[in-house]
Design a protein around this motif. Structure first.
Motif, PDB file in Angstrom:
ATOM      1  N   GLY A 118       0.854  -1.194   0.000  1.00 33.04           N
ATOM      2  CA  GLY A 118       0.000   0.000   0.000  1.00 33.04           C
ATOM      3  C   GLY A 118       0.885   1.237   0.000  1.00 33.04           C
ATOM      4  O   GLY A 118       1.771   1.367  -0.819  1.00 33.04           O
ATOM      5  N   ASP A 119       0.650   2.139   0.948  1.00 35.86           N
ATOM      6  CA  ASP A 119       1.480   3.342   1.063  1.00 35.86           C
ATOM      7  C   ASP A 119       2.835   2.979   1.652  1.00 35.86           C
ATOM      8  O   ASP A 119       3.006   1.934   2.270  1.00 35.86           O
ATOM      9  N   THR A 120       3.799   3.882   1.479  1.00 38.16           N
ATOM     10  CA  THR A 120       5.117   3.658   2.059  1.00 38.16           C
ATOM     11  C   THR A 120       5.025   3.665   3.580  1.00 38.16           C
ATOM     12  O   THR A 120       4.156   4.297   4.167  1.00 38.16           O
ATOM     13  N   ILE A 121       5.949   2.963   4.211  1.00 34.34           N
ATOM     14  CA  ILE A 121       5.963   2.847   5.673  1.00 34.34           C
ATOM     15  C   ILE A 121       6.889   3.923   6.231  1.00 34.34           C
ATOM     16  O   ILE A 121       8.046   4.023   5.831  1.00 34.34           O
ATOM     17  N   LYS A 122       6.367   4.726   7.182  1.00 29.04           N
ATOM     18  CA  LYS A 122       7.164   5.807   7.756  1.00 29.04           C
ATOM     19  C   LYS A 122       7.246   5.744   9.280  1.00 29.04           C
ATOM     20  O   LYS A 122       7.816   6.614   9.895  1.00 29.04           O
ATOM     21  N   MET A 123       6.636   4.697   9.881  1.00 30.39           N
ATOM     22  CA  MET A 123       6.633   4.556  11.339  1.00 30.39           C
ATOM     23  C   MET A 123       7.030   3.127  11.712  1.00 30.39           C
ATOM     24  O   MET A 123       6.876   2.204  10.921  1.00 30.39           O
ATOM     25  N   LEU A 124       7.509   2.971  12.937  1.00 24.46           N
ATOM     26  CA  LEU A 124       7.790   1.635  13.459  1.00 24.46           C
ATOM     27  C   LEU A 124       6.478   0.886  13.657  1.00 24.46           C
ATOM     28  O   LEU A 124       5.425   1.489  13.809  1.00 24.46           O
ATOM     29  N   GLY A 125       6.551  -0.440  13.668  1.00 30.26           N
ATOM     30  CA  GLY A 125       5.358  -1.235  13.916  1.00 30.26           C
ATOM     31  C   GLY A 125       5.243  -2.394  12.948  1.00 30.26           C
ATOM     32  O   GLY A 125       6.207  -2.796  12.303  1.00 30.26           O
ATOM     33  N   GLU A 126       4.033  -2.926  12.879  1.00 28.11           N
ATOM     34  CA  GLU A 126       3.764  -4.055  11.986  1.00 28.11           C
ATOM     35  C   GLU A 126       2.816  -3.651  10.877  1.00 28.11           C
ATOM     36  O   GLU A 126       1.881  -2.895  11.101  1.00 28.11           O
ATOM     37  N   ARG A 127       3.055  -4.182   9.694  1.00 28.38           N
ATOM     38  CA  ARG A 127       2.176  -3.993   8.539  1.00 28.38           C
ATOM     39  C   ARG A 127       2.011  -5.342   7.867  1.00 28.38           C
ATOM     40  O   ARG A 127       2.804  -6.256   8.067  1.00 28.38           O
ATOM     41  N   THR A 128       1.028  -5.441   7.012  1.00 30.23           N
ATOM     42  CA  THR A 128       0.822  -6.660   6.247  1.00 30.23           C
ATOM     43  C   THR A 128       1.133  -6.378   4.786  1.00 30.23           C
ATOM     44  O   THR A 128       0.620  -5.435   4.209  1.00 30.23           O
ATOM     45  N   ALA A 129       1.985  -7.221   4.217  1.00 34.51           N
ATOM     46  CA  ALA A 129       2.317  -7.116   2.792  1.00 34.51           C
ATOM     47  C   ALA A 129       1.576  -8.220   2.057  1.00 34.51           C
ATOM     48  O   ALA A 129       1.496  -9.352   2.529  1.00 34.51           O
ATOM     49  N   VAL A 130       1.029  -7.883   0.907  1.00 31.08           N
ATOM     50  CA  VAL A 130       0.310  -8.856   0.096  1.00 31.08           C
ATOM     51  C   VAL A 130       1.211  -9.271  -1.060  1.00 31.08           C
ATOM     52  O   VAL A 130       1.735  -8.433  -1.782  1.00 31.08           O
ATOM     53  N   VAL A 131       1.387 -10.578  -1.214  1.00 34.51           N
ATOM     54  CA  VAL A 131       2.217 -11.120  -2.282  1.00 34.51           C
ATOM     55  C   VAL A 131       1.294 -11.807  -3.281  1.00 34.51           C
ATOM     56  O   VAL A 131       0.600 -12.762  -2.942  1.00 34.51           O
ATOM     57  N   LYS A 132       1.279 -11.301  -4.512  1.00 38.93           N
ATOM     58  CA  LYS A 132       0.435 -11.887  -5.564  1.00 38.93           C
ATOM     59  C   LYS A 132       1.270 -12.920  -6.312  1.00 38.93           C
ATOM     60  O   LYS A 132       2.086 -12.583  -7.157  1.00 38.93           O
ATOM     61  N   LEU A 133       1.033 -14.177  -6.007  1.00 37.79           N
ATOM     62  CA  LEU A 133       1.818 -15.258  -6.591  1.00 37.79           C
ATOM     63  C   LEU A 133       1.242 -15.760  -7.912  1.00 37.79           C
ATOM     64  O   LEU A 133       1.956 -16.317  -8.734  1.00 37.79           O
TER      65      LEU A 133
END
Length: 148
Positions: A118-133
């Motif tokens: 999604g948007d770029t990450i600018k803070m510490l923490g957890e995010r979810t990345a989606v991998v389209k296989l």
């Protein structure tokens, strides 16, 4: 006249399709320009064999993508970065950075263009990345951003 298309022809059909065309159009345009071949018994057999081989290849790709999705399912990728005050990053983390880290930590051969955060990450923490296989298969990977 029944024909098997060898290439995509606008407003007629796509490569590999079995079509009906008028005899004049077939003999004067499609066949001389190698856009189609007549649907004889031998050509139809070749066509069916190619269709079966293509279906088998697509099925194998789908199964491979599902195996990769299972392997990525519970993966947590940790990225260490320098931070300023209040947990803000110096710069940002993009899809490319996340893709490189996933490839580095898992050892899987993934295309970095198929990973989305999604948007770029600018803070510490957890995010979810989606991998389209595969068009039918996606996997979610947890990306943990920690201070270096």
């Amino acid at each position: 006249m029944k024909l098997i298309l060898l290439q995509d022809v606008k407003s007629v059909g796509k490569k590999g399709e079995l079509i009906n065309a008028s005899e004049g159009y077939a003999k004067n345009y499609l066949i001389p320009k190698n856009l189609a071949v007549e649907a004889t018994k031998s050509n139809l057999n070749d066509y069916e064999l190619k269709q079966k081989a293509e279906a088998k290849r697509k099925q194998e790709e789908l199964e491979h993508a599902q195996q990769l999705a299972q392997a990525l399912k519970d993966q947590v990728v940790t990225i260490k970065v320098k931070t300023g005050g209040n947990g803000k990053l110096f710069g940002s983390i993009t899809n490319k950075d996340v893709a490189a880290e996933i490839i580095k930590q898992t050892g899987m051969d993934l295309d970095k263009k198929k990973i989305s955060i999604g948007d770029t990450i600018k803070m510490l923490g957890e995010r979810t990345a989606v991998v389209k296989l595969h068009p039918k298969v996606t996997a979610e990977v947890t990306v943990k951003i920690v201070e270096a």
